[in-house]
Design a protein around this motif. Structure first.
Motif, PDB file in Angstrom:
ATOM      1  N   GLY A  92      -5.383   1.590   7.395  1.00 25.42           N
ATOM      2  CA  GLY A  92      -5.486   2.023   5.997  1.00 25.42           C
ATOM      3  C   GLY A  92      -4.478   3.079   5.600  1.00 25.42           C
ATOM      4  N   LEU A  93      -3.237   2.950   6.101  1.00 20.28           N
ATOM      5  CA  LEU A  93      -2.251   3.966   5.750  1.00 20.28           C
ATOM      6  C   LEU A  93      -1.769   3.797   4.311  1.00 20.28           C
ATOM      7  CD1 LEU A  93      -0.076   4.286   8.959  1.00 20.28           C
ATOM      8  CD2 LEU A  93      -2.132   5.489   8.305  1.00 20.28           C
ATOM      9  N   TYR A  94      -1.846   2.570   3.826  1.00 17.96           N
ATOM     10  CA  TYR A  94      -1.429   2.296   2.450  1.00 17.96           C
ATOM     11  C   TYR A  94      -2.558   1.559   1.749  1.00 17.96           C
ATOM     12  CZ  TYR A  94       3.175   3.585   4.140  1.00 17.96           C
ATOM     13  OH  TYR A  94       4.204   4.277   4.677  1.00 17.96           O
ATOM     14  N   PRO A  95      -2.559   1.592   0.429  1.00 12.88           N
ATOM     15  CA  PRO A  95      -3.633   0.890  -0.291  1.00 12.88           C
ATOM     16  C   PRO A  95      -3.615  -0.598   0.009  1.00 12.88           C
ATOM     17  CG  PRO A  95      -2.363   2.282  -1.779  1.00 12.88           C
ATOM     18  CD  PRO A  95      -1.664   2.317  -0.479  1.00 12.88           C
ATOM     19  N   GLU A  96      -4.779  -1.164  -0.003  1.00 16.61           N
ATOM     20  CA  GLU A  96      -4.956  -2.574   0.336  1.00 16.61           C
ATOM     21  C   GLU A  96      -4.122  -3.478  -0.572  1.00 16.61           C
ATOM     22  OE1 GLU A  96      -8.947  -5.098   0.971  1.00 16.61           O
ATOM     23  OE2 GLU A  96      -9.133  -2.949   1.273  1.00 16.61           O
ATOM     24  N   GLN A 152      -1.266  -3.171  -1.538  1.00 16.36           N
ATOM     25  CA  GLN A 152       0.143  -3.251  -1.181  1.00 16.36           C
ATOM     26  C   GLN A 152       0.399  -4.242  -0.047  1.00 16.36           C
ATOM     27  OE1 GLN A 152       2.004   0.506  -0.497  1.00 16.36           O
ATOM     28  NE2 GLN A 152       1.505   1.298  -2.516  1.00 16.36           N
TER      29      GLN A 152
END
Lengths: 466, 205
Positions: free
Chosen positions: B36-40, B42
């Motif tokens: 979950g380092l970036y929003p889903e 993306q």
């Protein structure tokens, strides 16, 4: 994976390392009978030389092998490994996540944890098990169908004891008598504060409703129309006062105008004992002794037709007196049934769906939602005469408050939403600090207490308000 | 027919490097998605290794990953890459929280003599699939990342490896008081990849 000592090179090293014994055995074979002259042999040097030869060849391999194995297996991140490698990183870095991005996984995998923790801390919020204060309320009628207690937005508790309505000022602890009716007209069957906290409607046994001004203690007007006692009253947040009576009718009165009777609603077949306007003033919930619960829409009720109600719920098996609109979710109504029913039911008043039903194992006399937490307080009759604090929507019982010795007929909430007053058939009024104490409220409470102590009431745990 | 089958199962150094590079590309994408380092939003879905994998759609993330994997491919083809580490760091404190370790063992015989090995594509895919599945399932035991995190990729190369200007020396970003969970490995017969994940031990555990 092979351990270092099992590696072939190591085993070889161990096996092929000649010992002095081997050397001496070799020399024995030279003659048929050879007696070694040990003095002429330097075993230490021989051993060293032989071993050295081996070490020269084997040791570097062994070391490298050993180190590799060790690094690979045990010391994954040890510096040993780094000696023959270079750690490199790409100069340009990946972008940071966008601002204000809430991690989804965090919600997914921690919602329960955090929710649980939060729930726990709330469950472990100190809920005083005993009443903060007890007041005597002699002659309080032990009648399930009446509504004799209300707490105004100006922090004044009104309670009807027999033919008399008393006002108890929560901030100062002082008591005054609002009004008294004659034996013929009384007793008082319902009280309800207007939204301004200044005016109070008093329903009487003779079917009259009197409107009083509480600061000057003067009667403003009398609203007539009902032919039997007025057991329930509700303000819509404005000038409309609804009254439910034993004559089965619900009337809407516009208290400002001369012809105050604006709407008549006939849908109940027996006494109307529960009446509550939603916080928006759009919907009215009415419960009756006919086990029915009606939802009325403000825009529809004017038609006056018998079926002008929005919904009719007949799920309760006993009289519906306890009604409470949810303060944090519009269209959510909690209703409680009498002895034969004992259920708290939750309704979506828009769709008419019954959302939940919980058997409380005891008559439900009154309901109050907490304005600060998702909690609901219910008061009960036989056999425990307790108050129950429920967590909504899980309906986990958070606390049971005992103290009353007879059914707890009425509940009223303080304007700050932290204290609940209960009136029971045992002729006592009890105040419970059941919905918590906020930090910003403590200061105010302290002030309240100091005022009380000067009036001397705080020292008496049980004050007779008559 | 039979010869075609045989030809396909031959693994050369270059072919192996391609397989491993591709694996790293998807592994990095999977890890940054799963953690979950970036929003889903993306991420986009891609069918690969018989699985549905999520691949970053954000241009700058994509650029970083392709930039890194291109260089990894070059090192792999020379047999100079020893390991690749994906580090997840706290954005604010830059404290390493997770280290996804991919140890690479290169068959020296292949490098020196240029011979090729045999292993069927399907077998390799199966092994990679297992690792990908493990990466997905790791989120269940890995501690939750409570702060905003960034990631970085470290490459451990031989000392004599050619390093382009776009790369720089780095420290190992070791996690203090870490716990290691070994994941599966896969083997192309030329490159053997051992995966493991190290994470910060729960302070209260």
């Amino acid at each position: 994976m092979a351990t270092p000592c099992r590696s072939p090179s190591l085993r070889k090293a161990l096996l092929e390392r000649p010992s002095p014994d081997v050397a001496s055995r070799k020399s024995q074979q030279l003659g048929c009978r050879f007696i070694a002259n040990r003095t002429s042999m330097d075993f230490d040097i021989a051993n060293y030389m032989l071993a050295k030869e081996n070490l020269d060849h084997e040791q570097p391999v062994l070391n490298e092998e050993y180190r590799k194995q060790l690094a690979g297996n045990l010391l994954k991140d040890s510096n040993l490994m780094h000696k023959n490698s270079r750690i490199l990183a790409f100069k340009s870095k990946p972008p940071p996540p966008p601002e204000g991005f809430e991690r989804n996984a965090k919600l997914l995998y921690s919602e329960n944890v955090h929710g649980g923790a939060a729930k726990r801390s709330k469950i472990y919020r100190h809920i005083p098990q005993s009443a903060e204060r007890t007041l005597d309320a002699p002659d309080l009628l032990d009648d399930y169908y009446l509504n004799l207690l209300d707490w105004s937005s100006r922090n004044v508790v009104a309670v009807a004891l027999g033919n008399t309505v008393y006002l108890w000022h929560a901030t100062s602890g002082s008591i005054e008598e609002l009004m008294q009716v004659s034996e013929d007209d009384g007793p008082v069957t319902s009280v309800s504060w207007g939204p301004d906290g200044k005016h109070i409607a008093v329903g009487l046994d003779n079917g009259e409703i009197q409107l009083w001004e509480s600061t000057a203690l003067t009667k403003m007007r009398t609203l007539k129309g009902h032919t039997a006692r007025v057991g329930s009253l509700a303000w819509n947040g404005g000038p409309i006062l609804s009254s439910g009576s034993r004559d089965n009718a619900i009337f809407n009165h516009d208290v400002r105008i001369r012809d105050h009777l604006t709407t008549k609603m006939n849908a109940h077949e027996q006494e109307v004992c529960g009446l509550k306007w939603s916080l928006s003033g759009q919907q009215l919930a009415s419960g009756g002794n006919d086990n029915l619960l009606h939802i009325w829409d403000a825009s529809m009720m004017a038609s006056g037709a018998p079926s002008s109600y929005l919904h009719r719920f007949d799920e309760h098996q006993a009289a519906v007196k306890a009604l409470a609109w949810c303060p944090f979710q519009s269209n959510l109504l909690a209703s409680g049934g009498g002895t034969a029913d004992r259920c708290i039911k939750f309704w979506n008043t828009q769709t008419g769906a019954c959302l939940n039903s919980v058997d409380t194992n005891s008559q439900v006399c009154a309901l109050q939602w907490s304005r600060h937490e998702k909690e609901l307080l219910s008061s009960h009759g036989f056999s425990q005469n307790q108050l129950c604090l429920w967590r909504y929507p899980s309906m986990v019982k958070m606390a049971e408050l005992r103290g009353h010795t007879s059914r707890v007929l009425h509940l009223a909430q303080s304007p700050d939403g932290y204290t609940v007053a209960s009136a029971a058939g045992d002729e006592t009024l009890r105040f419970w600090q059941v919905f918590g104490t906020p930090d910003n409220n403590k200061q105010q409470l302290l002030r309240t207490r100091s005022v009380e102590s000067t009036t001397g009431i705080n020292n008496v745990s049980c004050a007779n308000i008559r | 027919m039979a010869t075609a089958q045989v030809a396909r199962d031959i693994i050369t150094l270059k072919g192996s490097a391609d397989i491993v590079t591709e694996f790293f590309c998807y592994a990095v994408n999977s890890i940054i998605y799963q953690r979950g380092l970036y929003p889903e939003e993306q991420f986009g879905r891609v069918k690969k290794y018989g699985l549905t994998l999520l691949v970053a759609q954000d241009e700058s993330v994509k650029k970083f990953i392709t930039g890194v994997t291109a260089q990894l491919a070059a090192w792999l083809q020379n047999g100079q890459l020893q390991r690749v580490v994906l580090v997840i760091l706290d954005q604010r404190t830059l404290e390493p929280l997770e280290r996804w370790n991919f140890l690479i063992e290169t068959d020296q015989e292949v490098i020196q003599k240029g011979i090729s090995k045999r292993k069927s594509d399907a077998d390799i895919m199966k092994e990679i699939q297992a690792i990908m599945r493990q990466i997905t399932s790791c989120v269940t035991f890995l501690p939750c990342l409570n702060s905003t995190c960034i990631f970085d990729v470290l490459a451990y190369t031989d000392k004599d490896a050619a390093v382009p200007m776009t790369w720089t020396d780095s420290d190992a970003k070791i996690i203090e008081n870490s716990q290691v969970v070994k994941l599966r490995s896969f083997d192309t017969k030329v490159h053997k990849i051992d995966a493991s994940v190290a994470f910060k031990m729960d302070s209260d555990a």
